[in-house]
Design a protein around this motif. Structure first.
Motif, PDB file in Angstrom:
ATOM      1  N   ASP A  53       0.855  -1.184   0.000  1.00  0.00           N
ATOM      2  CA  ASP A  53       0.000   0.000   0.000  1.00  0.00           C
ATOM      3  C   ASP A  53       0.897   1.241   0.000  1.00  0.00           C
ATOM      4  N   ALA A 113       0.191   4.221   0.764  1.00  0.00           N
ATOM      5  CA  ALA A 113      -0.102   5.092   1.903  1.00  0.00           C
ATOM      6  C   ALA A 113       0.302   4.475   3.233  1.00  0.00           C
ATOM      7  N   ASN A 114       0.459   3.142   3.286  1.00  0.00           N
ATOM      8  CA  ASN A 114       0.796   2.451   4.535  1.00  0.00           C
ATOM      9  C   ASN A 114       1.656   1.242   4.187  1.00  0.00           C
ATOM     10  N   ALA A 115       2.968   1.396   4.287  1.00  0.00           N
ATOM     11  CA  ALA A 115       3.908   0.354   3.870  1.00  0.00           C
ATOM     12  C   ALA A 115       3.755  -0.936   4.673  1.00  0.00           C
ATOM     13  N   ALA A 116       3.115  -0.883   5.827  1.00  0.00           N
ATOM     14  CA  ALA A 116       2.918  -2.090   6.633  1.00  0.00           C
ATOM     15  C   ALA A 116       1.783  -2.956   6.083  1.00  0.00           C
ATOM     16  N   ARG A 117       0.980  -2.407   5.189  1.00  0.00           N
ATOM     17  CA  ARG A 117      -0.119  -3.170   4.566  1.00  0.00           C
ATOM     18  C   ARG A 117       0.385  -3.790   3.280  1.00  0.00           C
TER      19      ARG A 117
END
Length: 126
Positions: A105, A107-111
């Motif tokens: 993602d 917007a959110n590298a952890a996703r």
């Protein structure tokens, strides 16, 4: 007498519907988010560091908890924990140390979401 039976039937139906929604909705939302991430996410590679059985099966496929080391290419690798179903075909080949394609993602590298359609087994030298 008749109205009591109707009220009971409606109550049982409503209760069953609420329970099914509570159990199934998280899986449905995860599936929708995963499909969306496959189309909008940034293509990256990740090394499988660990795998754990969650005890859940979805459509005949085990839901696995993956410990992944994502390699963004332009930045330092980072670790994420991700739960996703493991298709039967690559099941014996996906082990710690395997490299899998993921979509990240923006917007959110952890996703992340493992892109099983893009996965190809990599074999070492013979």
């Amino acid at each position: 007498m008749v109205t009591t039976g109707i009220v009971m039937a409606v109550a049982i139906t409503a209760g069953t519907t609420i329970i099914l929604l509570a159990v199934g909705l998280p899986f449905l939302l995860a599936s929708i988010r995963g499909r969306q991430l496959l189309t909008t996410g940034l293509p990256r590679e990740a090394e499988v560091e660990s795998m754990g059985d969650t005890g859940v099966t979805v459509n005949g496929q085990p839901l696995v908890s993956f410990g992944l080391l994502v390699r963004p290419g332009d930045a330092a690798p980072y670790r994420v924990t991700h739960r996703q179903t493991l298709p039967r075909i690559p099941m014996g080949l996906i082990v710690p140390g395997a490299v899998v394609p993921v979509r990240v993602d923006p917007a959110n590298a952890a996703r992340v979401h493992i892109d099983w359609a893009a996965w190809r087994p990599a074999f070492g030298p013979a």
